[in-house]
Design an enzyme around this catalytic site. Structure first.
Site, PDB file in Angstrom:
ATOM      1  N   GLU A  14     -13.182 -19.490   6.500  1.00  0.00           N
ATOM      2  CA  GLU A  14     -12.308 -19.982   5.431  1.00  0.00           C
ATOM      3  C   GLU A  14     -12.747 -21.356   4.933  1.00  0.00           C
ATOM      4  OE1 GLU A  14      -8.122 -19.585   6.269  1.00  0.00           O
ATOM      5  OE2 GLU A  14      -7.537 -20.681   4.465  1.00  0.00           O
ATOM      6  N   ASP A  42      -0.732 -14.467   9.096  1.00  0.00           N
ATOM      7  CA  ASP A  42       0.387 -15.384   9.357  1.00  0.00           C
ATOM      8  C   ASP A  42       0.722 -16.177   8.093  1.00  0.00           C
ATOM      9  OD1 ASP A  42      -1.816 -17.031   9.370  1.00  0.00           O
ATOM     10  OD2 ASP A  42      -1.430 -17.905  11.353  1.00  0.00           O
ATOM     11  N   SER A  43      -0.045 -15.925   7.005  1.00  0.00           N
ATOM     12  CA  SER A  43       0.320 -16.481   5.690  1.00  0.00           C
ATOM     13  C   SER A  43       1.674 -15.925   5.242  1.00  0.00           C
ATOM     14  CB  SER A  43      -0.753 -16.157   4.649  1.00  0.00           C
ATOM     15  OG  SER A  43      -1.104 -14.789   4.698  1.00  0.00           O
ATOM     16  N   GLU A  54      -7.456 -17.775  15.610  1.00  0.00           N
ATOM     17  CA  GLU A  54      -8.221 -18.919  15.099  1.00  0.00           C
ATOM     18  C   GLU A  54      -8.895 -19.676  16.241  1.00  0.00           C
ATOM     19  OE1 GLU A  54      -5.648 -21.348  12.650  1.00  0.00           O
ATOM     20  OE2 GLU A  54      -5.140 -19.664  11.350  1.00  0.00           O
ATOM     21  N   LYS A  68      -6.347 -10.855  15.141  1.00  0.00           N
ATOM     22  CA  LYS A  68      -7.210 -11.968  14.697  1.00  0.00           C
ATOM     23  C   LYS A  68      -6.640 -13.251  15.274  1.00  0.00           C
ATOM     24  CE  LYS A  68      -7.256 -13.564  10.160  1.00  0.00           C
ATOM     25  NZ  LYS A  68      -6.770 -14.941  10.290  1.00  0.00           N
ATOM     26  N   ASP A  84      -2.590 -11.059  12.624  1.00  0.00           N
ATOM     27  CA  ASP A  84      -2.775 -12.418  13.134  1.00  0.00           C
ATOM     28  C   ASP A  84      -1.924 -12.668  14.369  1.00  0.00           C
ATOM     29  OD1 ASP A  84      -4.673 -13.829  11.696  1.00  0.00           O
ATOM     30  OD2 ASP A  84      -3.265 -14.415  10.108  1.00  0.00           O
TER      31      ASP A  84
HETATM   32  O1  KIV Z   1      -3.044 -15.493   7.223  1.00  0.00           O
HETATM   33  C1  KIV Z   1      -3.880 -15.211   6.352  1.00  0.00           C
HETATM   34  O2  KIV Z   1      -3.553 -14.759   5.236  1.00  0.00           O
HETATM   35  C2  KIV Z   1      -5.289 -15.443   6.660  1.00  0.00           C
HETATM   36  C3  KIV Z   1      -6.254 -15.331   5.526  1.00  0.00           C
HETATM   37  C4  KIV Z   1      -6.195 -16.554   4.702  1.00  0.00           C
HETATM   38  C5  KIV Z   1      -7.609 -15.048   5.998  1.00  0.00           C
HETATM   39  O3  KIV Z   1      -5.619 -15.719   7.762  1.00  0.00           O
END
Ligand code: KIV
Length: 271
Positions: free
Chosen positions: A189, A51-52, A122, A120, A90
């Protein structure tokens, strides 16, 4: 199983084997077809459609605004390019936190519409029911603990997490819980290296670190950051493997100059 064995296709099972064999796992983010193709060909084991994308692709300040539709769009491009790597996607903020049935629906949409191999999310104990339901549907889940950027407004900063004993204890318990629930791996992280190493040694599932030191089972970085595309972002954990900002700047200026001067195209570059 041999150490450093080559995997034709990387699966969640391969990652367990790598941990068992002490083969470090390389993971990078990707958000589009062209980049994912290069990364996959280069031999990266896990590609994360993070989600980055909300930050590095869409220019938002946080990861919160990215939607489920948008992450599915990114993921389907990445999946098409990934012939070998395991693709993890994510679950965006708001797509799984309200209840476990909503979480399951979101995970199913990602798997069905993008063709990804896993999701994934959180959180630890707070996401127990959602993780259980997603896993019951046969969808592999990777956890994400420590600095969890989707909770930025709760914590107020992106500083190192779990420096205090109480938070460190909770992080250990959450990690153990994620393994017990059946997650195939965990991203840790921005936490103290010693703590990350302790967690990795307690778990049988792979622990992938970002800003968590070297005593874990693998590393993940955001591709745009490690390629030096954003000079303003410089956390201590980030190693830049290229300076694409300067390279692209130079190439674009040269192109612009050539166009202005009538040097592009030349006789061989036309029909
Ligand atoms: O969204 C992302 O890029 C991440 C990484 C920082 C692990 O979750």
């Amino acid at each position: 199983m041999k150490k450093n064995q080559t995997y034709k296709i990387v699966t969640t099972k391969s990652l367990f084997e790598m941990k068992r064999n002490n083969d470090k796992i390389s993971m990078l983010t990707a958000y589009d077809y062209s980049m994912a193709k290069i990364i996959d060909k280069a031999g990266i084991y896990v590609i994360l459609v993070g989600d980055s994308a909300s930050n590095v692709f869409a220019g938002h300040e946080t990861t919160l605004p990215i939607t489920l539709d948008q992450i599915i769009y990114h993921a389907s491009s990445v999946v098409k390019a990934s012939k070998r790597a395991l693709v993890v996607v994510d679950l965006p903020f708001g797509s799984y936190q309200s209840d476990s049935s909503g979480a399951l629906k979101s995970a199913i949409r990602i798997m069905k519409e993008s063709g990804a191999h896993s999701v994934k999310l959180e959180g630890g104990d707070s996401q127990k029911q959602s993780i259980e339901r997603i896993l019951q549907a046969g969808i592999p889940v990777m956890g994400h603990l420590g600095l969890t950027p989707q909770s930025i407004y709760k914590f107020g900063t992106y500083s190192v997490r779990a420096k205090e004993e109480i938070e460190a204890e909770k992080l250990i318990n959450d990690s153990l819980l994620l393994e017990e629930l059946g997650c195939f791996g965990i991203v840790l992280e921005k936490i103290p290296a010693k703590l990350a190493g302790k967690i990795a040694s307690k778990l049988n599932i792979p622990v992938i670190g970002i800003g968590a030191g070297k005593d874990v089972d693998g590393q993940v970085l955001v591709i745009n950051d490690m390629l030096g595309m954003n000079k303003e972002f410089s956390p201590r954990f980030l190693r830049r493997y290229a300076d694409l900002d300067s390279l692209i700047d130079k190439a674009v200026k040269k192109y612009s100059d050539d166009v202005k001067k009538g040097n592009f195209p030349n006789n061989n570059e036309q029909y």
